[in-house]
Design an enzyme around this catalytic site. Structure first.
Site, PDB file in Angstrom:
ATOM      1  N   ASN A 147       0.855  -1.179   0.000  1.00  0.00           N
ATOM      2  CA  ASN A 147       0.000   0.000   0.000  1.00  0.00           C
ATOM      3  C   ASN A 147       0.905   1.248   0.000  1.00  0.00           C
ATOM      4  O   ASN A 147       1.724   1.417   0.919  1.00  0.00           O
ATOM      5  CB  ASN A 147      -0.882  -0.053   1.256  1.00  0.00           C
ATOM      6  CG  ASN A 147      -1.812   1.122   1.358  1.00  0.00           C
ATOM      7  OD1 ASN A 147      -1.407   2.259   1.119  1.00  0.00           O
ATOM      8  ND2 ASN A 147      -3.050   0.879   1.735  1.00  0.00           N
ATOM      9  N   HIS A 150       1.040   6.108   1.999  1.00  0.00           N
ATOM     10  CA  HIS A 150       1.800   7.043   2.830  1.00  0.00           C
ATOM     11  C   HIS A 150       2.949   7.730   2.098  1.00  0.00           C
ATOM     12  O   HIS A 150       3.531   8.677   2.623  1.00  0.00           O
ATOM     13  CB  HIS A 150       2.218   6.367   4.136  1.00  0.00           C
ATOM     14  CG  HIS A 150       0.996   6.028   4.946  1.00  0.00           C
ATOM     15  ND1 HIS A 150       0.070   6.980   5.297  1.00  0.00           N
ATOM     16  CD2 HIS A 150       0.513   4.847   5.393  1.00  0.00           C
ATOM     17  CE1 HIS A 150      -0.925   6.400   5.944  1.00  0.00           C
ATOM     18  NE2 HIS A 150      -0.684   5.101   6.020  1.00  0.00           N
ATOM     19  N   HIS A 183      -5.698   3.525  -1.250  1.00  0.00           N
ATOM     20  CA  HIS A 183      -7.015   3.825  -0.672  1.00  0.00           C
ATOM     21  C   HIS A 183      -7.381   5.245  -1.100  1.00  0.00           C
ATOM     22  O   HIS A 183      -6.738   6.209  -0.668  1.00  0.00           O
ATOM     23  CB  HIS A 183      -6.911   3.709   0.861  1.00  0.00           C
ATOM     24  CG  HIS A 183      -8.221   3.905   1.560  1.00  0.00           C
ATOM     25  ND1 HIS A 183      -8.359   3.710   2.924  1.00  0.00           N
ATOM     26  CD2 HIS A 183      -9.441   4.280   1.115  1.00  0.00           C
ATOM     27  CE1 HIS A 183      -9.611   3.950   3.269  1.00  0.00           C
ATOM     28  NE2 HIS A 183     -10.289   4.307   2.185  1.00  0.00           N
ATOM     29  N   ARG A 185      -9.525   7.983  -0.439  1.00  0.00           N
ATOM     30  CA  ARG A 185     -10.458   8.391   0.615  1.00  0.00           C
ATOM     31  C   ARG A 185     -11.352   9.523   0.142  1.00  0.00           C
ATOM     32  O   ARG A 185     -10.953  10.331  -0.697  1.00  0.00           O
ATOM     33  CB  ARG A 185      -9.685   8.846   1.856  1.00  0.00           C
ATOM     34  CG  ARG A 185      -9.193   7.693   2.700  1.00  0.00           C
ATOM     35  CD  ARG A 185      -8.478   8.204   3.934  1.00  0.00           C
ATOM     36  NE  ARG A 185      -8.297   7.130   4.883  1.00  0.00           N
ATOM     37  CZ  ARG A 185      -9.140   6.836   5.860  1.00  0.00           C
ATOM     38  NH1 ARG A 185     -10.223   7.571   6.040  1.00  0.00           N
ATOM     39  NH2 ARG A 185      -8.906   5.835   6.668  1.00  0.00           N
ATOM     40  N   ARG A 189      -7.148  12.671   1.564  1.00  0.00           N
ATOM     41  CA  ARG A 189      -6.057  13.144   2.419  1.00  0.00           C
ATOM     42  C   ARG A 189      -4.680  12.681   1.917  1.00  0.00           C
ATOM     43  O   ARG A 189      -3.677  13.284   2.232  1.00  0.00           O
ATOM     44  CB  ARG A 189      -6.262  12.708   3.871  1.00  0.00           C
ATOM     45  CG  ARG A 189      -6.118  11.226   4.073  1.00  0.00           C
ATOM     46  CD  ARG A 189      -6.207  10.848   5.524  1.00  0.00           C
ATOM     47  NE  ARG A 189      -7.550  11.009   6.043  1.00  0.00           N
ATOM     48  CZ  ARG A 189      -7.958  10.418   7.163  1.00  0.00           C
ATOM     49  NH1 ARG A 189      -7.131   9.683   7.873  1.00  0.00           N
ATOM     50  NH2 ARG A 189      -9.190  10.582   7.580  1.00  0.00           N
ATOM     51  N   GLU A 210      -8.751   0.351  -2.597  1.00  0.00           N
ATOM     52  CA  GLU A 210      -9.558   0.330  -1.371  1.00  0.00           C
ATOM     53  C   GLU A 210     -10.474   1.534  -1.417  1.00  0.00           C
ATOM     54  O   GLU A 210     -10.029   2.645  -1.727  1.00  0.00           O
ATOM     55  CB  GLU A 210      -8.664   0.456  -0.137  1.00  0.00           C
ATOM     56  CG  GLU A 210      -7.816  -0.735   0.128  1.00  0.00           C
ATOM     57  CD  GLU A 210      -6.918  -0.481   1.342  1.00  0.00           C
ATOM     58  OE1 GLU A 210      -7.059   0.557   2.020  1.00  0.00           O
ATOM     59  OE2 GLU A 210      -6.062  -1.325   1.594  1.00  0.00           O
ATOM     60  N   THR A 241      -7.972   3.145   8.827  1.00  0.00           N
ATOM     61  CA  THR A 241      -9.206   2.367   8.876  1.00  0.00           C
ATOM     62  C   THR A 241      -9.303   1.631  10.215  1.00  0.00           C
ATOM     63  O   THR A 241      -8.511   0.743  10.491  1.00  0.00           O
ATOM     64  CB  THR A 241      -9.222   1.351   7.709  1.00  0.00           C
ATOM     65  OG1 THR A 241      -8.773   2.025   6.545  1.00  0.00           O
ATOM     66  CG2 THR A 241     -10.603   0.799   7.499  1.00  0.00           C
ATOM     67  N   GLU A 291     -10.774  -9.560   3.283  1.00  0.00           N
ATOM     68  CA  GLU A 291      -9.481  -9.222   3.864  1.00  0.00           C
ATOM     69  C   GLU A 291      -9.695  -9.157   5.370  1.00  0.00           C
ATOM     70  O   GLU A 291     -10.520  -8.363   5.853  1.00  0.00           O
ATOM     71  CB  GLU A 291      -8.954  -7.874   3.332  1.00  0.00           C
ATOM     72  CG  GLU A 291      -7.602  -7.541   3.950  1.00  0.00           C
ATOM     73  CD  GLU A 291      -6.980  -6.259   3.418  1.00  0.00           C
ATOM     74  OE1 GLU A 291      -7.280  -5.861   2.264  1.00  0.00           O
ATOM     75  OE2 GLU A 291      -6.206  -5.649   4.172  1.00  0.00           O
ATOM     76  N   HIS A 331      -3.378  -4.779   7.852  1.00  0.00           N
ATOM     77  CA  HIS A 331      -3.523  -3.681   8.802  1.00  0.00           C
ATOM     78  C   HIS A 331      -2.618  -3.873  10.011  1.00  0.00           C
ATOM     79  O   HIS A 331      -2.734  -4.861  10.730  1.00  0.00           O
ATOM     80  CB  HIS A 331      -4.962  -3.480   9.296  1.00  0.00           C
ATOM     81  CG  HIS A 331      -5.175  -2.049   9.715  1.00  0.00           C
ATOM     82  ND1 HIS A 331      -4.766  -1.578  10.916  1.00  0.00           N
ATOM     83  CD2 HIS A 331      -5.672  -0.986   9.043  1.00  0.00           C
ATOM     84  CE1 HIS A 331      -5.027  -0.291  10.986  1.00  0.00           C
ATOM     85  NE2 HIS A 331      -5.571   0.094   9.848  1.00  0.00           N
ATOM     86  N   GLY A 332      -1.702  -2.924  10.142  1.00  0.00           N
ATOM     87  CA  GLY A 332      -0.803  -2.920  11.300  1.00  0.00           C
ATOM     88  C   GLY A 332       0.281  -3.994  11.215  1.00  0.00           C
ATOM     89  O   GLY A 332       0.976  -4.245  12.210  1.00  0.00           O
ATOM     90  N   HIS A 354       2.053   0.915   5.979  1.00  0.00           N
ATOM     91  CA  HIS A 354       2.752   1.863   6.835  1.00  0.00           C
ATOM     92  C   HIS A 354       4.151   1.410   7.238  1.00  0.00           C
ATOM     93  O   HIS A 354       5.115   2.185   7.157  1.00  0.00           O
ATOM     94  CB  HIS A 354       1.892   2.153   8.080  1.00  0.00           C
ATOM     95  CG  HIS A 354       2.415   3.274   8.899  1.00  0.00           C
ATOM     96  ND1 HIS A 354       3.260   3.077   9.967  1.00  0.00           N
ATOM     97  CD2 HIS A 354       2.250   4.618   8.793  1.00  0.00           C
ATOM     98  CE1 HIS A 354       3.578   4.246  10.487  1.00  0.00           C
ATOM     99  NE2 HIS A 354       2.969   5.194   9.795  1.00  0.00           N
TER     100      HIS A 354
HETATM  101  N1  PXP Z   1      -5.689  -3.205   4.335  1.00  0.00           N
HETATM  102  C1  PXP Z   1      -6.641  -2.250   4.435  1.00  0.00           C
HETATM  103  C2  PXP Z   1      -8.030  -2.595   4.016  1.00  0.00           C
HETATM  104  C3  PXP Z   1      -6.330  -0.968   4.907  1.00  0.00           C
HETATM  105  O1  PXP Z   1      -7.307  -0.033   4.996  1.00  0.00           O
HETATM  106  C4  PXP Z   1      -5.010  -0.662   5.254  1.00  0.00           C
HETATM  107  C5  PXP Z   1      -4.653   0.711   5.713  1.00  0.00           C
HETATM  108  O2  PXP Z   1      -4.800   1.604   4.675  1.00  0.00           O
HETATM  109  C6  PXP Z   1      -4.031  -1.692   5.109  1.00  0.00           C
HETATM  110  C7  PXP Z   1      -4.417  -2.951   4.682  1.00  0.00           C
HETATM  111  C8  PXP Z   1      -2.597  -1.460   5.396  1.00  0.00           C
HETATM  112  O3  PXP Z   1      -2.385  -1.203   6.722  1.00  0.00           O
HETATM  113  P1  PXP Z   1      -0.986  -0.695   7.208  1.00  0.00           P
HETATM  114  O4  PXP Z   1      -0.731   0.608   6.543  1.00  0.00           O
HETATM  115  O5  PXP Z   1      -1.136  -0.622   8.692  1.00  0.00           O
HETATM  116  O6  PXP Z   1       0.022  -1.749   6.780  1.00  0.00           O
END
Ligand code: PXP
Length: 378
Positions: A147, A150, A183, A185, A189, A210, A241, A291, A331-332, A354
């Site tokens: 992703n 950032h 993503h 949004r 942003r 996304e 999210t 997911e 995520h995370g 991230h």
């Molecule tokens: N998957 C989804 C659906 C998300 O919304 C995000 C955050 O944008 C991620 C994965 C990636 O998360 P992270 O940036 O914490 O790796």
């Protein structure tokens, strides 16, 4: 150059997976610069080709047409109907048999020919075996999609043009990632409409968009046609999210959104917490994929809590796969907590942003991606 798949007759095979296999074969032989066309047809279609070009009026399983032109490797025609018949005889799946035939046809294009005698037959079988082993082994590993939101966050901090997430996506792909995720949004942003449009043009692997299931976003997806859409919840005030989509509560509107995306030819994934009733509801919407939101696992404050969350992801990934959903996770996730999940065979794709973009500030984006790939593929 990505392989082209022409579907003359749609059998029970995943076109995406055939395409990925064909692209992998090209890459494995350092032939990505060449054009390869794979035609999927039925017995009647391949019989016609046999009759026309080889004066043999019967259906074979695969035919290769090598090309003399420097930029073109050639064409492979496969009868998916014949692959299905052979799969039943050989106790394998149509998908696997189709890929075996693809490999056979590909090896012919490389100049091997089993009809030239026992020595050549052995040489060709060896090459096919080597490609098959590597391709199937690779398919057991999960994909890593990066992703790049950032990168855009840093750009938007100054409202200028750098760093460009589109450039980042190119480097991420060169580093070996299996896909790019953004993503878009509602508040724009980080990722902007222009980014998604340019990414659609340059991404060679696959582009995941996304988005919230709003009228505006559905229109953008229908127009841009990403390779897959992941429906996510979106709140204006959140930092990222927070939590999965409540499909149970929104089942009707999500089902309508899935239908609209399917009508535009776009497969759909839904971002949900690892909970059985949410997974069942996701399945009912017609989405082909979920997911799993790994945030509770990633953010757990105690060892005990982390174990509990890990166990529930493993259990729910198994449940989702059993009811026919493809399972992604994200995520995370970072360089410490991803390895354990990579060993969960039902999870076929990770979406990570991230931590990789943060690390790239220090080690460069290519190295950051490669280090995460080593964890996911390890
Ligand atoms: N998957 C989804 C659906 C998300 O919304 C995000 C955050 O944008 C991620 C994965 C990636 O998360 P992270 O940036 O914490 O790796």
């Amino acid at each position: 150059m990505p392989a082209t798949i022409l579907v003359k007759s749609q059998g029970p095979v995943s076109i995406q997976s055939i395409k990925r296999s064909a692209n992998w074969l090209l890459r494995s032989q350092l032939l990505s610069h060449k054009e390869l066309t794979v035609v999927l047809t039925d017995n009647a279609g391949i019989k016609e080709i046999n009759k026309r070009w080889f004066k043999r009026p019967w259906a074979t399983n695969v035919i290769s047409f090598p090309s003399e032109e420097p930029g073109i490797l050639g064409d492979i025609v496969i009868s998916v109907e014949r692959a299905r018949e052979e799969a039943q005889e050989g106790l394998t799946t149509v998908q696997n048999r189709t890929i075996e035939l693809l490999i056979h046809g590909f090896v012919h294009l490389l100049g091997y020919d089993h009809e030239l005698g026992p020595h050549e037959e052995k040489r060709m079988a060896k090459k096919e075996f080597e490609l098959k082993r590597n391709l199937f082994r690779r398919s057991l590993m999960a994909d890593l999609c990066i992703n790049v939101d950032h990168v855009a966050t840093i750009r938007q901090a100054r409202g200028g043009v750098e760093p460009d997430p589109v450039v980042a996506a190119g480097i991420v792909e060169l580093a070996g990632a299996d896909g790019i995720v953004v993503h878009l949004r509602e508040d724009r942003r980080h990722i902007q409409d222009r980014d998604v449009r340019l990414l659609r043009q340059i991404v060679q692997t696959r582009l995941t968009l996304e988005m919230a299931a709003t009228e505006e976003m559905l229109g953008i997806a229908e127009d841009i046609k990403p390779d897959i859409v992941t429906l996510v919840p979106e709140k204006r005030q959140e930092l990222t999210t927070e939590g999965g989509l409540d499909v149970l509560a929104l089942e009707k509107s999500i089902t309508d959104a899935v239908k609209r995306l399917h009508d535009a030819g776009i497969p759909v994934s839904i971002f949900i917490d690892p909970e059985r009733d949410q997974i069942e509801a996701a399945k009912r919407t017609g989405a082909e994929c979920i997911e799993i939101h790994t945030g509770r696992y990633a953010d757990a404050e105690s060892e005990e809590e982390r174990e509990k969350e890990f166990d529930s992801i493993v259990e729910m990934a198994g449940f989702a796969a059993d009811i026919g959903l493809r399972v992604h996770a994200g995520h995370g996730l970072n360089y410490q907590n991803t390895g354990r999940l990579a060993a969960v065979s039902e999870i076929v794709e990770f979406s990570i942003g991230h931590s990789v973009i943060s690390r790239s500030v220090f080690v460069g984006i290519e190295r950051a991606v490669k280090e995460m790939l080593a964890i996911v593929k390890g």
